[in-house]
Motif scaffolding. Structure first.
Motif, PDB file in Angstrom:
ATOM      1  N   LYS A 198      -2.255   3.257   0.399  1.00  0.00           N
ATOM      2  CA  LYS A 198      -1.803   2.645   1.656  1.00  0.00           C
ATOM      3  C   LYS A 198      -2.471   3.406   2.793  1.00  0.00           C
ATOM      4  N   TYR A 203      -6.407  -2.213   5.870  1.00  0.00           N
ATOM      5  CA  TYR A 203      -5.815  -3.195   6.781  1.00  0.00           C
ATOM      6  C   TYR A 203      -6.831  -3.596   7.837  1.00  0.00           C
ATOM      7  N   GLU A 234      -3.657 -10.027  -4.142  1.00  0.00           N
ATOM      8  CA  GLU A 234      -2.375 -10.038  -3.445  1.00  0.00           C
ATOM      9  C   GLU A 234      -2.479 -10.899  -2.202  1.00  0.00           C
ATOM     10  N   THR A 262       8.654  -3.468  -3.804  1.00  0.00           N
ATOM     11  CA  THR A 262       9.382  -4.727  -3.972  1.00  0.00           C
ATOM     12  C   THR A 262       8.909  -5.410  -5.262  1.00  0.00           C
ATOM     13  N   THR A 304       8.112  -5.080   1.501  1.00  0.00           N
ATOM     14  CA  THR A 304       9.212  -4.501   2.273  1.00  0.00           C
ATOM     15  C   THR A 304       9.501  -5.295   3.555  1.00  0.00           C
TER      16      THR A 304
HETATM   17  C1  LIG Z   1      -1.434  -4.506   0.903  1.00  0.00           C
HETATM   18  C2  LIG Z   1       0.011  -4.534   0.544  1.00  0.00           C
HETATM   19  N1  LIG Z   1       0.379  -5.088  -0.621  1.00  0.00           N
HETATM   20  C3  LIG Z   1       1.669  -5.123  -1.012  1.00  0.00           C
HETATM   21  C4  LIG Z   1       2.672  -4.609  -0.220  1.00  0.00           C
HETATM   22  C5  LIG Z   1       4.085  -4.640  -0.703  1.00  0.00           C
HETATM   23  O1  LIG Z   1       4.543  -3.345  -1.008  1.00  0.00           O
HETATM   24  P1  LIG Z   1       6.067  -2.937  -0.867  1.00  0.00           P
HETATM   25  O2  LIG Z   1       6.826  -3.907  -1.700  1.00  0.00           O
HETATM   26  O3  LIG Z   1       6.152  -1.560  -1.365  1.00  0.00           O
HETATM   27  O4  LIG Z   1       6.431  -3.063   0.583  1.00  0.00           O
HETATM   28  C6  LIG Z   1       2.339  -4.052   1.016  1.00  0.00           C
HETATM   29  C7  LIG Z   1       3.364  -3.565   1.933  1.00  0.00           C
HETATM   30  O5  LIG Z   1       3.811  -2.470   1.857  1.00  0.00           O
HETATM   31  C8  LIG Z   1       0.982  -3.990   1.393  1.00  0.00           C
HETATM   32  O6  LIG Z   1       0.616  -3.440   2.558  1.00  0.00           O
END
Ligand SMILES: Cc1ncc(COP(=O)(O)O)c(C=O)c1O
Ligand SMILES: Cc1ncc(COP(=O)(O)O)c(C=O)c1O
Lengths: 368, 368
Positions: A198, A203, A234, A262, A304
């Motif tokens: 992350k 992004y 995704e 999630t 989230t």
């Molecule tokens: C690129 C990306 N994929 C998937 C998710 C979903 O992850 P999480 O369920 O931990 O929020 C997020 C958000 O956090 C994200 O930024």
């Protein structure tokens, strides 16, 4: 945690005015305080403190501005009916933060300490946790490289912050189905890259495709793999699930997909309900083909920010498929209700996912 | 440029002490002033100003810390023997900055104005241009997203900065050959990604491989393409050239390689010298094979920081090849001397690459 008691606390002398909790936007307002901790080579992480929310002061050559060495997390706190504040699986976020740190050459943090620091911050700013339907306190831990140096190398200094924002729905659609454009020109991530971390760069790389999707009237992008432009990765900032012919499928973790918390919770719930679920490669052809055969029953994103976001439409190569007549599917609805119920403490929590961060009774004790 | 006269100038009241110009490191010291300009949606770029070098003040939610939306450039100014300051192809850097802006959804800047602003900044800080062998004034224009907002979208506010640093050699090896490890696990960039933009995320993604190369005793990483791990992309922060059996070859621009300005200058010089040069796909197998056949005559990297960096050794899959007995090759040497000569105004400049930014005679005029 002994360190926990050593967090210096400097409270604000003047609390900010809170935004009306029934009209919250996402990520625009921030609470009165923030957590900060410094890292310096040789010294490690040190000087943990909670201070009034305030601007950061950084040298123009601070590495984060140039070489993007940064990581972040996103999680939420909810108010339950007793006025207690609950966190959803916060340790998972701190674990993932450390995995991201590893990929970005950022020193590891003490995960347990970070959760305790967060709880302390929530206790101080607990009046900022909103109570309206669909609202929560969004929490953003992040680490930035701060060494004042121009040259490509891991920074020798960092800062770890936690800031918090009372939020409403992430998508203006709320729990209503979103329309998704499949992206075949731009690539978000590739195996060997940073897709499963992350970090800001992922992004930044996604904005151009997002802009073009919006230009076509779609609110999100579905990413395909960077090599063959064939397999589904995704959606925007969400992992993605499909229900095909009675079976729930989701792309397997392959090194370029973010390992959503999630996503993990949804998989556990579905298995708990004894429904069939497979993590595997899912091609975009398969989805369009399943739709043609009338077997594509549902699709939804998980993350989230939106928790569960049903998908009502896909657009790919001039073709458009509509799912479920743009209505929320049964599984998506059940998952949304169960997850938000666990998060707010209104339905049983068989997995122990909800962690109290502050409770009203504690406050009473503290006053004695 | 009319706007040029509208740059507000606020001079420092106290000049910093300059580092000894004969012991300069890279990117550690900064001049007395910096250029800043703001962008706000609806208003465009505005409030161009030169102010004392000072910390940036940014909200903790400023988007650059979270979503990595940032771009940068790197170029150099040199002192010639008359005491004039020369810039090397500065317009090319501002053009590339705009190409990077485009990929990162950052608003375009006025390239000509940016060059003029840079010249003005150099005039003010001209005493910071070092004069020793191998030294120069390194210039870092960069743009960061500053809107205080958590949510993945292009920022609605930006700041454009130019900071400057008197520098010595980028690599501790100087013009001596470097040792390069070929990277086959991690990927820097892929077509459809951001590899041909100069944005922080690319550099953040590269650190892990860099660290592992250094662990093996190599100073730089050679990147292969992200799909087949077969074709050569570039080296660390340099483009790469080979001389094979009398012909000079360099990987063609393919969307994932940075379009280096030194690369472009090297190609133009080689063609000017009537030497054979081809831009095409170059596989790592071809290089190792050519070496086995005794046909790999030279290899070198090109980039602003090091100008020309001869390569003395490649390591790939447990195999190591040594070039030219770790000595600088003939073409590398000739290119280095010609390029640095043009940059310092000591050899003819048939292409008009060197642009005066400040000259001593001007100063005399100004005094009258
Ligand atoms: C690129 C990306 N994929 C998937 C998710 C979903 O992850 P999480 O369920 O931990 O929020 C997020 C958000 O956090 C994200 O930024
Ligand atoms: C990734 C990368 N490749 C190549 C280069 C060389 O480009 P230039 O010759 O314009 O400095 C640089 C440095 O700017 C770079 O960062």
């Amino acid at each position: 945690m002994n360190d926990y008691d050593q967090i210096k606390v400097h409270l604000t002398s003047k609390s900010k005015e809170k935004p009306p909790f029934d009209k919250l936007q996402f990520g625009r307002n921030f609470t009165d305080h923030m957590f900060v901790m410094d890292y310096k080579e040789g010294l490690g992480w040190h000087d943990a403190r909670i201070i009034p929310y305030q601007p950061l002061q950084l040298d123009p050559s601070a590495m984060v501005f140039h070489y993007g060495q940064s990581v972040f997390e996103g999680l939420k706190a909810y108010l339950n009916t007793d006025g207690d504040v609950l966190l959803f699986r916060p340790s998972e976020n701190m674990k993932r933060l450390n995995r991201s740190n590893n990929r970005l050459c950022i020193p590891q943090i003490d995960e347990e300490f970070a959760v305790e620091a967060l709880k302390r911050l929530i206790q101080i700013d607990h009046e900022w946790v909103p109570n309206g339907e669909g609202t929560s306190l969004y929490i953003r831990p992040f680490i930035i490289s701060t060494e004042p140096f121009l040259g490509v190398a891991p920074s020798k200094a960092y800062q770890f912050y936690i800031i918090m924002s009372p939020v409403g729905a992430y998508y203006k659609e709320g729990i209503n189905p979103v329309k998704i454009a499949v992206q075949s020109e731009f690539v978000r991530a590739v195996k060997g890259g940073t897709g499963n971390a992350k970090t800001g760069g992922n992004y930044a790389a996604s904005l151009k495709a997002q802009e073009s999707a919006e230009g076509l009237g779609y609110s999100q992008v579905l990413w395909l793999d960077g090599n063959e432009h064939k397999y589904i990765e995704e959606v925007g900032s969400m992992n993605v699930f499909f229900k095909i012919d009675g079976e729930i499928v989701t792309p397997e973790l392959n090194g370029s997909i973010l390992e959503g918390i999630t996503r993990n919770s949804v998989i556990k719930l579905i298995k708990h309900w004894n429904l069939p679920l497979t993590e595997r490669k899912v091609s975009i052809d398969e989805i369009f083909e399943a739709h043609k055969q009338g077997k594509l029953e549902e699709a939804f994103g998980t993350g989230t920010a939106a928790v569960i976001s049903p998908i009502g439409e896909f657009f790919w190569q001039d073709e458009k498929i509509v799912l479920n007549d743009h209505k929320t599917g049964k599984i998506a609805k059940q998952l949304y209700e169960t997850l938000t119920g666990i998060q707010k403490g209104t339905v049983p929590d068989p997995f122990g996912w909800s962690i109290p961060a502050y409770n009203t009774s504690k406050k009473a004790t503290a006053v004695n």
